[in-house]
Design a protein around this motif. Sequence first.
Motif: not given
Length: 292
Positions: A135-161
């Motif tokens: 379960g922890q391994k799955l959570e670790l990998l899911q932590f590396h996947v953003i739930s939306d498509y982000v182009s290389s020019s739109n990272f500054d439009t993301l809202t943290n967290p």
Amino acid sequence: MMLKNQSLLCFSLALLVSLLYSTTTLAQLSPASAPAQPPPTPTPPAASPKPLVPSLPESPSDSTPDSTPAVDIVGILRKAKSFNVLIRLMKTTQLINQLNSQLLTTKSGGITILAPDDSAFSELKAGFLNSLSDGQKLELLQFHVISDYVSSSNFDTLTNPVRTLAGAKPGKVELNVISYGGSVNISTGEVNTTINGIIYTDKHLAIYKVGKVLLPMDFFTVAKAPAKAPSLAPEPSADTAKAPKADKDTGSSSDSSAQVNPTEENSASVKISVYGKWVSLGIALVAAMVQN
């Protein structure tokens, strides 16, 4: 009569010659009029805008149409090389099936994968991955996947967290992205790294290479839990430590019992001495009476 026929013949010949001349002139002029209408020149396509993050190169697949077939994430990572550990974890946790099905069913949006390479996994402590549960391994990998498509020019439009497939756990599983100065910085509260380049991108899937494995905060609390085991170890020994107290009590009781016997002996000796004094006193009185 004959003169009239000759004039009619001359008129007919003149008419025939004029018709032939006009036909020849039209035939010569018709090809010349064709170049008067030049073919339309194609307009050059408009240049695509440059990304706001110049350090990330433009992907050649940005112009991929929406009707492209399903992509093979594992095949993309294998082609990029140096992602063997990530591929193995995706297969063992079956996260790859979840991602492929999500890409097949999505019509808008997509996913963004932050992929650490084999050298990033080698920087982890020895045995760290083996110490994690499935379960922890799955959570670790899911932590590396953003739930939306982000182009290389739109990272500054993301809202943290930033929302990931690992879910929302404030203070424990949080991903913060900051784009500035031509670079993209990623922080988890324990790990800080940057995006080093683009592996793949289309209209629904983006895969970026990151310099380190993104470890969430709650993984460090889990990792510190076994360290408390030595502090809990003295508890059983505390119970065993109480056993010698019983020995002390028995020893003290034996000592006290041992001390009783001398007291009894002393009292007996006192009694004997008292009786001895009375006997000697009686003998002295009898001797005095005899002398008288």
